[in-house]
Scaffold this motif. Structure first.
Motif, short mmCIF file in Angstrom:
data_model
loop_
_atom_site.label_atom_id
_atom_site.label_comp_id
_atom_site.label_asym_id
_atom_site.label_seq_id
_atom_site.Cartn_x
_atom_site.Cartn_y
_atom_site.Cartn_z
N SER A 33 -29.71 -13.69 9.37
CA SER A 33 -30.87 -13.66 10.26
C SER A 33 -31.77 -12.46 9.95
O SER A 33 -32.99 -12.59 9.90
N GLN A 48 -36.25 -11.27 17.25
CA GLN A 48 -35.57 -11.63 18.50
C GLN A 48 -36.54 -11.64 19.67
O GLN A 48 -36.45 -12.48 20.56
N LEU A 51 -38.56 -14.79 19.52
CA LEU A 51 -37.72 -15.91 19.94
C LEU A 51 -37.54 -15.92 21.45
O LEU A 51 -37.61 -16.96 22.10
N ALA A 52 -37.33 -14.75 22.01
CA ALA A 52 -37.12 -14.64 23.46
C ALA A 52 -38.38 -15.07 24.22
O ALA A 52 -38.30 -15.78 25.22
N ALA A 54 -40.82 -17.05 23.05
CA ALA A 54 -41.05 -18.49 22.84
C ALA A 54 -40.03 -19.34 23.60
O ALA A 54 -40.35 -20.43 24.07
N GLY A 55 -38.82 -18.83 23.72
CA GLY A 55 -37.76 -19.63 24.34
C GLY A 55 -37.75 -19.56 25.85
O GLY A 55 -37.05 -20.34 26.50
N GLU A 110 -46.43 -17.33 15.90
CA GLU A 110 -45.89 -18.68 16.06
C GLU A 110 -45.54 -19.29 14.72
O GLU A 110 -44.49 -19.94 14.58
N LEU A 113 -42.35 -17.56 13.43
CA LEU A 113 -41.18 -17.96 14.20
C LEU A 113 -40.77 -19.40 13.90
O LEU A 113 -39.59 -19.72 13.82
N HIS A 114 -41.76 -20.23 13.74
CA HIS A 114 -41.47 -21.62 13.41
C HIS A 114 -40.68 -21.73 12.12
O HIS A 114 -39.64 -22.39 12.04
N THR A 117 -37.19 -20.23 12.49
CA THR A 117 -36.30 -21.07 13.29
C THR A 117 -35.79 -22.25 12.48
O THR A 117 -34.61 -22.60 12.54
N ALA A 118 -36.68 -22.83 11.70
CA ALA A 118 -36.25 -23.93 10.83
C ALA A 118 -35.15 -23.45 9.88
O ALA A 118 -34.12 -24.12 9.70
N HIS A 120 -33.14 -20.97 10.34
CA HIS A 120 -31.92 -20.68 11.09
C HIS A 120 -31.15 -21.94 11.43
O HIS A 120 -29.92 -21.96 11.36
N LEU A 121 -31.88 -22.97 11.79
CA LEU A 121 -31.19 -24.22 12.11
C LEU A 121 -30.44 -24.74 10.89
O LEU A 121 -29.31 -25.21 10.99
N LEU A 124 -27.45 -22.46 10.28
CA LEU A 124 -26.41 -22.63 11.30
C LEU A 124 -25.60 -23.90 11.07
O LEU A 124 -24.41 -23.95 11.41
N LEU B 11 -39.36 -29.21 15.71
CA LEU B 11 -39.19 -27.94 16.43
C LEU B 11 -39.94 -27.98 17.76
O LEU B 11 -41.10 -28.34 17.82
N ALA B 13 -40.15 -26.24 22.03
CA ALA B 13 -39.81 -25.14 22.92
C ALA B 13 -38.33 -25.17 23.27
O ALA B 13 -37.69 -24.12 23.40
N TYR B 16 -36.29 -23.48 20.56
CA TYR B 16 -36.36 -22.03 20.69
C TYR B 16 -35.45 -21.57 21.81
O TYR B 16 -34.72 -20.58 21.68
N ALA B 17 -35.48 -22.29 22.90
CA ALA B 17 -34.66 -21.91 24.05
C ALA B 17 -33.17 -21.97 23.71
O ALA B 17 -32.40 -21.10 24.11
N ALA B 20 -32.40 -19.05 21.43
CA ALA B 20 -32.51 -17.83 22.22
C ALA B 20 -31.29 -17.67 23.12
O ALA B 20 -30.75 -16.56 23.28
N ARG B 27 -25.41 -11.38 22.21
CA ARG B 27 -25.74 -10.02 22.63
C ARG B 27 -24.81 -9.55 23.74
O ARG B 27 -24.41 -8.40 23.77
#
Lengths: 143, 143
Positions: A33, A48, A51-52, A54-55, A110, A113-114, A117-118, A120-121, A124, B11, B13, B16-17, B20, B27
Motif C-alpha cells: 500500500s 489513508q 480514503l477516509a 471518500a469512504g 479523486e 484514489l480511484h 483503490t483499483a 488495492h482491490l 488484496l 468503483l 463510494a 471506498y467505505a 476504509a 489501525r
DNA sequence: CCTTTTCATATCGTATTACGATATATATAT
DNA sequence: ATATATATATCGTAATACGATATGAAAAGG
C-alpha cells in the motif's frame, strides 16, 4: 498436550510463530500500500486520509478524520494543511458552525484514489488468502 | 447493478467505505499493539523485532530480521544496536561466518514478549471477528 | 445577555526512526 | 591472488506524529 509449551500460560514458540506470521502478512499488505501510494506521489497517511474522506458517508471534518485515522485532532489538522497545500483537499469552514472545517477531495485526488483503490482491490485478491489464514490460525489455535 | 457506482471500473463510494473500514480495523489492532508495547516500555518496532526473533525457527541474524520486518539490513542493524543497548538482545558474531551476527533474546526480553503476546492473544479474540469480516467483505464484494 | 466553559482547529518545537549514501570486514569465485 | 559479492555498520537527513499551547467559535450558567 502441545509439544513445546509453557504449561502455565499455553504460550509456546509456535504461538510466537503464528503471531509473527500474521504480522508479516500485515506488513506485506502495508508495504504494498505504501509503495502504491508512493508511486503516485502520495505519502501513505495522505492516501489513508483520502480514503477516509471518500469512504465516509456524509461530510468529513478534521475531527472525523482524526477519529477514523486514530490520530490526535491537531495531527489531522497538520495532515490536512499539507493536503490542501498540494491541492488534494479543499477545506470549507462550516456554515452553521464556523469552527468546523468541512473537507472534500479535489478531482486530482479523486483520480489518484480511484487508481490506488483499483490497485488495492487487485492486490488484496492475492494477499487475502494468506492474511485470512494467518489470522484464523491464531484465534483457532488457542481453543 | 450497484446503486452509486462508476460503471467503467466498478468503483463506488461503497468500495471506498469497505476498504476504509478494513483499514480502520487494522489501525485499531495496530494501535492496541503499539500501546501494549509502550506500556512495557518498548517502541513498537522493537516489539516486532522480539517477536520475529522468537517466532523464527532456527537462528536469527540481522539479515533475517530485516527480511521478516521488511526493512533494509542497515536499518535492522540500527534497530538491533538499540536493543542490545537496552539489554533486550544479545549479538554473537557467527563461528563459521564471522560476518553474521546471531541474535538471541535476553531473559528480560523473553519476559516482556511473553506478557505482550498473552495480551495480544486476548485482544485478538476480540478484534478478530471485525477484522475478518471487514477483510472478507472486500474480496467478496467484487465478484 | 454576558461570562465561563467547552469544542474544533491551529501552531511550534521536539523526538523517533527509517532511509540513502557510503564504508568495512569477511567470504567466495575466477 | 585479486575481484566480486555478502553481512553488517555509520552518518547525515527527512518525514511525521506528538506534547504543550493558542485562538476563535459555540454552548451553558447565572
Amino acid at each position: 498436550m502441545p509439544a513445546v509449551s509453557d504449561i502455565k500460560t499455553g504460550l509456546s514458540a509456535e504461538q510466537y510463530a503464528l503471531i509473527a506470521a500474521f504480522r508479516y502478512e500485515l506488513r506485506r499488505f502495508l508495504a504494498f500500500s505504501e509503495a502504491a501510494a508512493a508511486a503516485v506521489g502520495l505519502p501513505p497517511q495522505q492516501h489513508q486520509a483520502l480514503l477516509a474522506i471518500a469512504g465516509k458517508p456524509g461530510v468529513s471534518t478534521i475531527g472525523s478524520l482524526a477519529e477514523q485515522l486514530l490520530i490526535a485532532p491537531h495531527t489531522a489538522a497538520e495532515l490536512v494543511a499539507r493536503m490542501v497545500e498540494s491541492a488534494l483537499v479543499t477545506k470549507t469552514m462550516g456554515a452553521q458552525d464556523r469552527r468546523r472545517a468541512e473537507l472534500a477531495l479535489t478531482p486530482k485526488a479523486e483520480a489518484l484514489l480511484h487508481r490506488l483503490t483499483a490497485d488495492h482491490l487487485k492486490e488484496l485478491e492475492i494477499l487475502e488468502p494468506a492474511l485470512a489464514k494467518a489470522l484464523g490460525r491464531i484465534t483457532d489455535a488457542d481453543r
